[in-house]
Scaffold this motif. Structure first.
Motif, PDB file in Angstrom:
ATOM      1  N   LEU A 147       0.807  -1.213   0.000  1.00  0.00           N
ATOM      2  CA  LEU A 147       0.000   0.000   0.000  1.00  0.00           C
ATOM      3  C   LEU A 147       0.847   1.272   0.000  1.00  0.00           C
ATOM      4  CD1 LEU A 147      -2.784  -1.009   2.552  1.00  0.00           C
ATOM      5  CD2 LEU A 147      -3.055  -0.713   0.084  1.00  0.00           C
ATOM      6  N   ARG A 161       1.953  -1.073  -8.772  1.00  0.00           N
ATOM      7  CA  ARG A 161       1.078  -2.222  -9.011  1.00  0.00           C
ATOM      8  C   ARG A 161       1.744  -3.238  -9.930  1.00  0.00           C
ATOM      9  NH1 ARG A 161      -4.988   0.476  -9.792  1.00  0.00           N
ATOM     10  NH2 ARG A 161      -4.929   1.751  -7.894  1.00  0.00           N
ATOM     11  N   GLY A 170      -4.189   2.799   0.113  1.00  0.00           N
ATOM     12  CA  GLY A 170      -2.933   2.902  -0.623  1.00  0.00           C
ATOM     13  C   GLY A 170      -2.486   4.349  -0.749  1.00  0.00           C
ATOM     14  N   ALA A 203      -1.180   6.907  -3.183  1.00  0.00           N
ATOM     15  CA  ALA A 203      -0.913   7.273  -4.569  1.00  0.00           C
ATOM     16  C   ALA A 203      -0.088   8.548  -4.653  1.00  0.00           C
ATOM     17  CB  ALA A 203      -2.225   7.454  -5.337  1.00  0.00           C
ATOM     18  N   ASP A 240       1.048   2.986  -4.342  1.00  0.00           N
ATOM     19  CA  ASP A 240      -0.067   2.522  -5.154  1.00  0.00           C
ATOM     20  C   ASP A 240      -0.221   3.398  -6.388  1.00  0.00           C
ATOM     21  OD1 ASP A 240      -2.301   1.221  -6.071  1.00  0.00           O
ATOM     22  OD2 ASP A 240      -3.683   2.212  -4.687  1.00  0.00           O
ATOM     23  N   PHE A 285      -4.662  -6.690  -1.839  1.00  0.00           N
ATOM     24  CA  PHE A 285      -4.409  -5.430  -2.526  1.00  0.00           C
ATOM     25  C   PHE A 285      -5.053  -5.436  -3.910  1.00  0.00           C
ATOM     26  CE2 PHE A 285      -1.478  -3.210  -5.490  1.00  0.00           C
ATOM     27  CZ  PHE A 285      -1.554  -1.920  -4.992  1.00  0.00           C
ATOM     28  N   ARG A 337      -8.302  -3.409  -7.857  1.00  0.00           N
ATOM     29  CA  ARG A 337      -7.117  -3.333  -8.715  1.00  0.00           C
ATOM     30  C   ARG A 337      -6.956  -4.609  -9.539  1.00  0.00           C
ATOM     31  NH1 ARG A 337      -5.912  -1.784  -3.422  1.00  0.00           N
ATOM     32  NH2 ARG A 337      -5.473   0.457  -3.167  1.00  0.00           N
TER      33      ARG A 337
END
Length: 548
Positions: free
Chosen positions: A296, A304, A503, A505, A299, A333, A338
């Protein structure tokens, strides 16, 4: 020569080695007696130190170790370490002990001087001597050159003798920082070298980096930091605790870059072991990567892709239970919106190596991997009937049937959604898509206002240190190529991390209102936007899902 004379000569020559051996034995015995006497005297000095300053009451565990240590100088080191490790003004100290600190320090210094004479090559003795000397010096007004040498010389010698001992460098670095305003130019140059090594200890960074930043300036202090995510994170936290958020934000940016580099390097080691066919090494490298790099924490598309590749290369060796194996974190996750970033077969192989995998997880992954029949069998088990958490599975099953042109079976899948969940975001989207496929105008007219109400107007939440979550309903028809808009308004300067489902980002330093965004492409259904204040004050977050 007569035989008698010859015998006397031989007898004399054979007696000499026996005499020398006896003298050697006597010397060794005398040495042993002397060593025993010295050891006994030094042991008595240690016991006297423990008793006089009540270390047995203050530090019973340490005193137990003292009495188990068979060598006196090492026992002295344990006792002195227990003494210097406890602040003299600690609440745990008895009132009658507090007044004896000067006597205790002097006695500790004498013990360590004796220990150094006994074991001159042992750096830890010199380290403790420096610690004790500095404790004495801090209680003495002024700081003479002689006092300075009494503090620093034993610590420098200890550092030279054991360069890997973090405690020595931390102590030396702390002394330089405590006396920074009074250091000469030459001493500051010497200090920077010691501080550059001390700062490799996360504990030193956590406790002293803010002081280092004050002494040298935040930019100069940050230059001493190596590109280690752990050290940079500790430095950022130390700066933020003391209110220097601008400097903390800069260090956090370096930490993110360092984390990306170490993740890539770790994945490179995994790829290398895979190419060489080193299955044992590959498994260990994958485990290390998953343990060292919380999924996390990064992300974004690159993060990913890295996590998916680790799962893909992870050998199918038997792992642990679902709740304890790091692969489960990676699987969770990807299942949290995702799914498009990883192949279903990769997820299926991953859970095949684990035990106690929840039925819902297994069913969803089997469906993703193309095994709809096996997934339905799991969902049909009595213990899995009626649970609202299964609504996501049946919504996904309905879309699976729609892709195969089996609209009526898709509606049948939705009939299995628990009544309490049929107006949830995922179920409404699936019902709409099925109604379109069946040309059911009445159902479409019924669903449209409900779905619009879920997408609704912008939502807001306060972002405090505990974090905030704003739930949004993402319509995949409106998501492709678009982004969710987030407006962050600080009540006071703050550092805020944001992303999907816990997560990260991105991270932003807020002094004024800022707008950031999260991509919506590939998302569908209920999704949580999460934000947390890493440092500073509270903020207000507003999100807006794009409309038509």
């Amino acid at each position: 020569m007569s035989s008698r004379e010859t015998g006397q000569t031989l007898d004399s020559s054979s007696r000499l080695p026996r005499i020398l051996l006896a003298l050697s034995a006597a010397a060794l015995a005398a040495g042993a007696v002397l060593a025993f006497a010295v050891e006994r005297r030094e042991r008595a000095a240690v016991e006297s130190f423990v008793s006089r300053f009540r270390l047995d009451a203050r530090k019973p565990d340490d005193v137990g170790a003292v009495r188990l240590e068979p060598v006196a100088d090492l026992a002295a080191a344990i006792a002195v370490n227990a003494s210097v490790a406890e602040p003299f003004d600690a609440a745990s100290r008895a009132a009658d002990i507090a007044g004896t600190r000067d006597d205790e320090s002097a006695a500790a210094r004498d013990l360590m001087l004796d220990a150094i004479r006994r074991r001159p090559g042992w750096p830890y003795h010199r380290f403790l001597l420096g610690e004790v000397a500095y404790g004495i010096g801090r209680r003495t007004p002024g700081s003479s050159a002689r006092q300075w040498e009494a503090w620093t010389t034993p610590l420098r010698l200890a550092a030279a003798g054991a360069p890997g001992l973090d405690a020595t460098w931390s102590a030396l670095g702390g002394i330089y920082l405590d006396n920074w305003p009074n250091l000469s130019a030459a001493q500051r140059t010497e200090a920077i070298g010691a501080l550059r090594r001390a700062i490799q200890d996360p504990r030193f960074v956590s406790s002293r980096f803010s002081r280092l930043s004050e002494a040298m300036g935040s930019e100069e202090a940050a230059r001493l930091l190596p590109d280690s995510p752990e050290l940079l994170g500790a430095a950022a936290e130390a700066l933020s605790v003391h209110g220097d958020l601008a400097a903390a934000a800069g260090v956090l940016a370096r930490r993110e870059a360092a984390a990306k580099r170490t993740r890539a390097e770790g994945l490179g080691r995994i790829e290398d072991r895979y190419r060489r066919g080193d299955k044992a090494g590959l498994s260990a490298a994958c485990f290390e990567w998953a343990s060292d790099h919380p999924v996390l924490d990064l992300d974004d598309p690159a993060g990913r892709a890295q996590a998916a590749r680790v799962l893909e290369l992870w050998p199918g060796d038997r792992g642990g239970p679902w709740d304890g194996d790091p692969r489960s974190d990676l699987v969770r996750f990807f299942l949290d919106g995702r799914e498009s970033a990883v192949g279903g077969q990769i997820l299926l192989r991953s859970i095949g190596a684990l035990s106690d995998v929840p039925d819902l997880v297994t069913a969803r992954i089997r469906l993703l991997a193309g095994g709809a029949s096996a997934a339905q069998e799991i969902a049909a088990r009595p213990e899995n009937q009626g649970g609202p958490e299964w609504s996501v599975f049946y919504s996904d099953l309905a879309h699976h049937f729609l892709k195969e042109g089996r609209a009526r079976e898709a509606r049948g899948a939705l009939d299995l959604v628990p009544l309490a969940a049929r107006d949830d975001c995922e179920a409404l989207i699936a019902r709409r898509d099925v109604a379109r496929a069946l040309h059911d105008a009445a159902e479409l007219a019924n669903i449209a206002p409900r779905l619009d109400s879920l997408k609704g107007a912008p939502k807001s939440a306060d972002v405090a240190p505990g974090g905030a979550t704003i739930s949004v309903c993402v319509d995949p028809e409106l998501a492709a190529g678009r982004s969710l808009a987030i407006t962050l308004t600080p009540q006071s300067p703050a550092i805020v991390a944001y992303g999907w489902g816990g997560g990260r980002a991105g991270t932003v330093f807020l002094q004024n209102e800022r707008a950031v965004s999260l991509p919506l492409t590939g998302l569908s259904g209920r999704r949580d936007v999460t934000m947390r204040a890493l440092a500073g004050g509270d903020s207000r977050a507003s999100v807006a899902v794009p409309g038509r």
